[in-house]
Design a protein around this motif. Structure first.
Motif, mmCIF file in Angstrom:
data_model
loop_
_atom_site.group_PDB
_atom_site.id
_atom_site.type_symbol
_atom_site.label_atom_id
_atom_site.label_comp_id
_atom_site.label_asym_id
_atom_site.label_seq_id
_atom_site.Cartn_x
_atom_site.Cartn_y
_atom_site.Cartn_z
ATOM 1 N N LEU A 198 66.590 44.806 37.968
ATOM 2 C CA LEU A 198 68.039 44.608 37.831
ATOM 3 C C LEU A 198 68.384 43.779 36.607
ATOM 4 C CD1 LEU A 198 68.991 44.048 41.540
ATOM 5 C CD2 LEU A 198 69.763 45.921 40.076
ATOM 6 N N GLU A 199 67.553 42.797 36.284
ATOM 7 C CA GLU A 199 67.781 41.952 35.109
ATOM 8 C C GLU A 199 67.834 42.772 33.822
ATOM 9 O OE1 GLU A 199 64.553 39.185 35.164
ATOM 10 O OE2 GLU A 199 65.384 38.045 36.844
ATOM 11 N N LEU A 200 67.257 43.951 33.830
ATOM 12 C CA LEU A 200 67.151 44.778 32.628
ATOM 13 C C LEU A 200 68.238 45.847 32.543
ATOM 14 C CD1 LEU A 200 63.296 45.308 32.831
ATOM 15 C CD2 LEU A 200 64.536 43.629 31.424
ATOM 16 N N CYS A 201 69.161 45.869 33.480
ATOM 17 C CA CYS A 201 70.118 46.972 33.596
ATOM 18 C C CYS A 201 71.496 46.692 32.992
ATOM 19 C CB CYS A 201 70.281 47.364 35.068
ATOM 20 S SG CYS A 201 68.796 48.121 35.754
ATOM 21 N N GLY A 202 71.696 45.550 32.373
ATOM 22 C CA GLY A 202 73.011 45.189 31.870
ATOM 23 C C GLY A 202 73.567 46.121 30.814
ATOM 24 N N ASP A 203 72.709 46.801 30.077
ATOM 25 C CA ASP A 203 73.170 47.697 29.017
ATOM 26 C C ASP A 203 72.540 49.092 29.142
ATOM 27 O OD1 ASP A 203 70.577 46.981 28.396
ATOM 28 O OD2 ASP A 203 70.979 46.532 26.293
ATOM 29 N N VAL A 204 72.209 49.466 30.362
ATOM 30 C CA VAL A 204 71.485 50.709 30.615
ATOM 31 C C VAL A 204 72.398 51.729 31.279
ATOM 32 C CG1 VAL A 204 69.613 51.693 32.012
ATOM 33 C CG2 VAL A 204 69.246 49.563 30.775
ATOM 34 N N ALA A 205 72.357 52.965 30.788
ATOM 35 C CA ALA A 205 73.155 54.048 31.375
ATOM 36 C C ALA A 205 72.418 54.756 32.505
ATOM 37 C CB ALA A 205 73.543 55.061 30.302
ATOM 38 N N ILE A 206 71.097 54.828 32.402
ATOM 39 C CA ILE A 206 70.329 55.554 33.418
ATOM 40 C C ILE A 206 68.993 54.866 33.647
ATOM 41 C CG2 ILE A 206 69.338 57.154 31.723
ATOM 42 C CD1 ILE A 206 69.518 59.323 33.944
ATOM 43 N N VAL A 207 68.586 54.825 34.910
ATOM 44 C CA VAL A 207 67.268 54.305 35.285
ATOM 45 C C VAL A 207 66.401 55.498 35.668
ATOM 46 C CG1 VAL A 207 65.965 52.923 36.961
ATOM 47 C CG2 VAL A 207 68.148 52.069 36.056
ATOM 48 N N VAL A 208 65.191 55.518 35.114
ATOM 49 C CA VAL A 208 64.209 56.562 35.437
ATOM 50 C C VAL A 208 63.072 55.890 36.210
ATOM 51 C CG1 VAL A 208 62.651 58.319 34.510
ATOM 52 C CG2 VAL A 208 64.808 57.798 33.309
ATOM 53 N N TRP A 209 62.935 56.239 37.479
ATOM 54 C CA TRP A 209 61.908 55.679 38.371
ATOM 55 C C TRP A 209 60.687 56.582 38.253
ATOM 56 C CZ3 TRP A 209 62.566 51.043 40.495
ATOM 57 C CH2 TRP A 209 61.807 50.653 41.590
ATOM 58 N N LEU A 210 59.833 56.309 37.267
ATOM 59 C CA LEU A 210 58.721 57.191 36.917
ATOM 60 C C LEU A 210 57.437 56.687 37.579
ATOM 61 C CD1 LEU A 210 58.567 59.743 35.101
ATOM 62 C CD2 LEU A 210 57.628 58.282 33.331
ATOM 63 N N LEU A 211 57.423 56.738 38.899
ATOM 64 C CA LEU A 211 56.328 56.162 39.666
ATOM 65 C C LEU A 211 55.681 57.169 40.607
ATOM 66 C CD1 LEU A 211 58.155 52.803 40.335
ATOM 67 C CD2 LEU A 211 56.182 53.136 38.818
ATOM 68 N N GLY A 212 55.797 58.443 40.300
ATOM 69 C CA GLY A 212 55.220 59.482 41.139
ATOM 70 C C GLY A 212 53.710 59.476 41.173
ATOM 71 N N SER A 213 53.090 58.798 40.211
ATOM 72 C CA SER A 213 51.628 58.685 40.199
ATOM 73 C C SER A 213 51.197 57.222 40.191
ATOM 74 C CB SER A 213 51.050 59.429 38.989
ATOM 75 O OG SER A 213 51.261 60.819 39.127
ATOM 76 N N ALA A 214 52.035 56.361 40.752
ATOM 77 C CA ALA A 214 51.719 54.927 40.803
ATOM 78 C C ALA A 214 50.433 54.696 41.581
ATOM 79 C CB ALA A 214 52.869 54.160 41.454
ATOM 80 N N GLY A 215 49.666 53.733 41.124
ATOM 81 C CA GLY A 215 48.432 53.381 41.802
ATOM 82 C C GLY A 215 48.574 52.074 42.544
ATOM 83 N N GLY A 216 47.589 51.766 43.336
ATOM 84 C CA GLY A 216 47.580 50.508 44.070
ATOM 85 C C GLY A 216 47.346 50.745 45.546
ATOM 86 N N GLU A 217 47.479 49.665 46.298
ATOM 87 C CA GLU A 217 47.313 49.745 47.747
ATOM 88 C C GLU A 217 48.362 50.689 48.329
ATOM 89 O OE1 GLU A 217 44.904 48.344 49.625
ATOM 90 O OE2 GLU A 217 44.022 47.697 47.730
ATOM 91 N N PRO A 218 47.983 51.548 49.270
ATOM 92 C CA PRO A 218 48.936 52.514 49.826
ATOM 93 C C PRO A 218 50.225 51.875 50.349
ATOM 94 C CG PRO A 218 46.718 53.054 50.545
ATOM 95 C CD PRO A 218 46.633 51.734 49.825
#
Length: 163
Positions: A59-79
């Motif tokens: 959220l801190e990074l959204c002050g001047d952003v028109a669109i958020v892309v949640w590009l985590l379809g291949s995220a790794g880590g604990e299930p």
């Protein structure tokens, strides 16, 4: 010039970000990892620390952003952690984005993450779009597909036209 925030800006994020930049977007990419942020900058994109498990850092990074892309379809880590960023953490972020300048949201609904987890994330995003009347889109092209970055960039751009 529109600005996109790519959450999860690893190799694929940099590829998508470079494609967006090629068609005159300003692109900010996030990573928890300093070395990956250095690679984001080498790719000509703006790098920022951000952790999808901590929605406030995004959220801190959204002050001047028109669109958020949640590009985590291949995220790794604990299930459990991966499920959380496609579940309650995603939901929390979307609840807060309604009070920000963000005008659209793109969710990567394909990748190596468990199909059921991605489907749950897709439902959360769809519901948020309907509830708050913001354009949402789903990136389903796989990296192996020729032209995936160009088609994904076109889908991202199309969301702002839809709003």
């Amino acid at each position: 010039m529109a600005r996109a925030l790519i959450v999860g800006c690893g190799c694929r994020g940099r590829e998508l970000g470079s494609e967006l930049a090629r068609v005159a977007w300003q692109v900010r990419g996030t990573s928890r990892n300093r070395a990956v942020r250095d690679q984001i900058e080498v790719a000509g994109l703006e790098a920022a620390p951000g952790d999808p498990a901590r929605p406030g850092t995004i959220l801190e990074l959204c002050g001047d952003v028109a669109i958020v892309v949640w590009l985590l379809g291949s995220a790794g880590g604990e299930p459990e952690a991966v499920a959380a960023i496609h579940g309650p953490r995603l939901e929390r972020l979307l609840e807060k984005l309604v009070d920000s300048p963000v005008r659209a949201f793109a969710y990567e609904a394909a990748g190596t993450v468990d199909r059921r987890v991605l489907e749950g994330g897709r439902r959360i995003v769809q519901s948020a779009g309907e509830r708050w009347r913001i354009p949402v889109g789903f990136l389903t092209a796989r990296r192996e597909e020729p032209g995936w970055a160009a088609s994904s960039a076109a889908a991202v751009g199309g969301l702002l036209l839809a709003g």
